[in-house]
Design a protein around this motif. Sequence first.
Motif, mmCIF file in Angstrom:
data_model
loop_
_atom_site.group_PDB
_atom_site.id
_atom_site.type_symbol
_atom_site.label_atom_id
_atom_site.label_comp_id
_atom_site.label_asym_id
_atom_site.label_seq_id
_atom_site.Cartn_x
_atom_site.Cartn_y
_atom_site.Cartn_z
ATOM 1 N N MET A 171 0.846 -1.206 -0.083
ATOM 2 C CA MET A 171 -0.004 -0.051 0.060
ATOM 3 C C MET A 171 0.996 1.388 0.210
ATOM 4 O O MET A 171 1.915 1.432 0.619
ATOM 5 C CB MET A 171 -1.060 -0.086 1.251
ATOM 6 N N GLY A 172 0.434 2.051 -0.778
ATOM 7 C CA GLY A 172 1.310 3.381 -1.106
ATOM 8 C C GLY A 172 1.029 4.429 0.032
ATOM 9 O O GLY A 172 0.089 4.045 1.212
ATOM 10 N N LEU A 173 1.726 5.481 0.274
ATOM 11 C CA LEU A 173 1.589 6.593 1.173
ATOM 12 C C LEU A 173 -0.049 7.016 1.204
ATOM 13 O O LEU A 173 -0.295 7.625 0.065
ATOM 14 C CB LEU A 173 2.469 7.429 1.168
ATOM 15 N N ALA A 174 -0.707 7.273 2.135
ATOM 16 C CA ALA A 174 -1.904 7.780 2.112
ATOM 17 C C ALA A 174 -1.661 9.094 2.715
ATOM 18 O O ALA A 174 -2.731 10.064 2.414
ATOM 19 C CB ALA A 174 -2.977 7.219 3.118
ATOM 20 N N TYR A 175 -0.680 9.633 3.450
ATOM 21 C CA TYR A 175 -0.681 10.958 3.973
ATOM 22 C C TYR A 175 0.734 11.523 3.773
ATOM 23 O O TYR A 175 1.771 10.408 3.876
ATOM 24 C CB TYR A 175 -0.907 10.953 5.299
ATOM 25 N N ARG A 176 0.936 12.675 3.375
ATOM 26 C CA ARG A 176 2.460 13.436 3.458
ATOM 27 C C ARG A 176 2.925 13.722 4.875
ATOM 28 O O ARG A 176 4.039 13.343 5.249
ATOM 29 C CB ARG A 176 2.371 14.266 2.585
ATOM 30 N N ARG A 177 2.252 14.345 5.503
ATOM 31 C CA ARG A 177 2.678 14.865 6.851
ATOM 32 C C ARG A 177 1.272 14.683 7.929
ATOM 33 O O ARG A 177 0.376 14.898 7.668
ATOM 34 C CB ARG A 177 2.833 16.385 7.077
ATOM 35 N N VAL A 178 1.666 14.105 8.880
ATOM 36 C CA VAL A 178 0.817 13.678 10.079
ATOM 37 C C VAL A 178 1.159 14.162 11.367
ATOM 38 O O VAL A 178 2.352 14.203 11.648
ATOM 39 C CB VAL A 178 0.526 12.024 10.126
ATOM 40 N N LEU A 179 0.175 14.291 12.148
ATOM 41 C CA LEU A 179 0.424 14.485 13.710
ATOM 42 C C LEU A 179 -0.140 13.520 14.516
ATOM 43 O O LEU A 179 -1.176 13.254 14.313
ATOM 44 C CB LEU A 179 -0.065 15.939 14.165
ATOM 45 N N LEU A 180 0.714 12.784 15.380
ATOM 46 C CA LEU A 180 0.321 11.723 16.388
ATOM 47 C C LEU A 180 0.192 12.311 17.634
ATOM 48 O O LEU A 180 1.206 12.865 18.268
ATOM 49 C CB LEU A 180 1.348 10.639 16.144
ATOM 50 N N LYS A 181 -0.925 12.058 18.350
ATOM 51 C CA LYS A 181 -1.321 12.358 19.759
ATOM 52 C C LYS A 181 -1.366 11.121 20.445
ATOM 53 O O LYS A 181 -1.756 10.233 20.156
ATOM 54 C CB LYS A 181 -2.444 13.161 19.914
ATOM 55 N N LEU A 182 -0.053 11.255 21.458
ATOM 56 C CA LEU A 182 0.009 9.930 22.371
ATOM 57 C C LEU A 182 -0.305 10.520 23.745
ATOM 58 O O LEU A 182 0.120 11.652 24.240
ATOM 59 C CB LEU A 182 1.513 9.650 22.461
ATOM 60 N N SER A 183 -1.263 9.681 24.503
ATOM 61 C CA SER A 183 -1.645 10.067 25.853
ATOM 62 C C SER A 183 -0.560 9.675 26.669
ATOM 63 O O SER A 183 0.131 8.759 26.189
ATOM 64 C CB SER A 183 -2.964 9.385 25.970
ATOM 65 N N GLY A 184 -0.339 10.105 27.744
ATOM 66 C CA GLY A 184 0.701 9.879 28.708
ATOM 67 C C GLY A 184 0.173 8.467 29.228
ATOM 68 O O GLY A 184 1.102 7.823 29.511
ATOM 69 N N GLU A 185 -0.796 8.269 29.320
ATOM 70 C CA GLU A 185 -1.470 6.989 29.866
ATOM 71 C C GLU A 185 -0.852 5.714 28.923
ATOM 72 O O GLU A 185 -0.845 4.711 29.366
ATOM 73 C CB GLU A 185 -3.116 6.989 30.037
ATOM 74 N N ALA A 186 -0.894 6.151 27.594
ATOM 75 C CA ALA A 186 -0.647 5.124 26.658
ATOM 76 C C ALA A 186 0.913 4.531 26.935
ATOM 77 O O ALA A 186 1.226 3.485 26.337
ATOM 78 C CB ALA A 186 -0.616 5.783 25.308
ATOM 79 N N LEU A 187 1.840 5.387 27.401
ATOM 80 C CA LEU A 187 3.086 4.960 27.694
ATOM 81 C C LEU A 187 3.210 4.397 28.935
ATOM 82 O O LEU A 187 4.524 3.664 29.313
ATOM 83 C CB LEU A 187 3.865 6.306 27.694
ATOM 84 N N MET A 188 2.399 4.142 29.838
ATOM 85 C CA MET A 188 2.129 3.377 30.960
ATOM 86 C C MET A 188 2.305 1.910 30.773
ATOM 87 O O MET A 188 3.023 1.088 31.621
ATOM 88 C CB MET A 188 1.316 3.594 31.911
ATOM 89 N N GLY A 189 1.821 1.464 29.781
ATOM 90 C CA GLY A 189 1.309 -0.039 29.470
ATOM 91 C C GLY A 189 0.408 -0.531 30.611
ATOM 92 O O GLY A 189 -0.582 0.140 30.863
ATOM 93 N N ASP A 190 1.097 -1.543 31.151
ATOM 94 C CA ASP A 190 0.200 -2.239 32.271
ATOM 95 C C ASP A 190 0.761 -1.665 33.555
ATOM 96 O O ASP A 190 0.207 -2.169 34.693
ATOM 97 C CB ASP A 190 0.201 -3.859 32.062
ATOM 98 N N LEU A 191 1.434 -0.647 33.653
ATOM 99 C CA LEU A 191 2.055 -0.039 34.987
ATOM 100 C C LEU A 191 0.873 0.688 35.485
ATOM 101 O O LEU A 191 -0.008 1.502 34.661
ATOM 102 C CB LEU A 191 3.197 0.787 34.648
ATOM 103 N N ALA A 192 0.974 0.902 36.898
ATOM 104 C CA ALA A 192 -0.098 1.855 37.513
ATOM 105 C C ALA A 192 0.463 3.412 37.529
ATOM 106 O O ALA A 192 -0.393 3.975 37.459
ATOM 107 C CB ALA A 192 -0.228 1.237 38.808
ATOM 108 N N TYR A 193 1.734 3.613 36.993
ATOM 109 C CA TYR A 193 2.113 4.908 36.946
ATOM 110 C C TYR A 193 3.583 4.846 36.401
ATOM 111 O O TYR A 193 4.418 3.665 36.176
ATOM 112 C CB TYR A 193 2.451 5.383 38.409
#
Length: 243
Positions: A1-23
């Motif tokens: 599949m070719g590129l669908a977008y040239r420039r994108v912005l990705l919003k990552l929540s802080g919670e997403a970086l925790m994985g299964d950790l509580a903090y």
Amino acid sequence: MGLAYRRVLLKLSGEALMGDLAYGIDPTVVDGIADEIAEIVASGVQIAIVVGGGNIFRGVKGAASGMERATADYVGMIATVMNAITLQDALERKNVLSRVQTAIEMKEVAEPYIRRRAMRHLEKGRVVIFGAGSGNPFFTTDTTAALRAAEISADLLFKATKVDGIYDADPKTNPDAKRYESLTYSHVLQHDLKVMDSTAISLCKDNDIPIMVFDLSVKGNVKRAVMGESIGTIVGGSSYEVR
């Protein structure tokens, strides 16, 4: 599949970086995110990232505990910089050039946010990570993501969360909740669907920037989303049907 977008912005929540950790930050999760971003950069897509700080400190919760709201929000902004620098380190260990730009000046650890400089970095293939929110209290990192997406002329804003899209009810409490494939900005605002705050949705609406909400925890989803696969819920203008 070719590129669908040239420039994108990705919003990552802080919670997403925790994985299964509580903090805090799960290094394995951050390393996996960096792997996927490295693949996207190698494919030729320009990517900027706004990262939250909820895994370390949330201004709203701090205010609820008795802190003055503006002070609590500033603490939350500093937390986002910690996440941004951590992600930068993970990327550069994979030989992906990146720059952290902060809305609150911290010149010893990051560049100040300058729009033209950010766009130049993107044009050179560097990942730009925006920290410290918008630099102003009372604004969420979702609103910052919408603002930065407009400023850098992103084709689409990706919101990576712990759910696989937008539902008509909370899927955790309602087993009959329906997941939407697409929605209009107006529908999200009128029905107060809590995927992003209303200021962020309105900014995207005013600047015609579609929003894709998808599940970050599924390996490969960041690349699939950027390549244009339908893996979550997309929010856009009147051309997007509610389905």
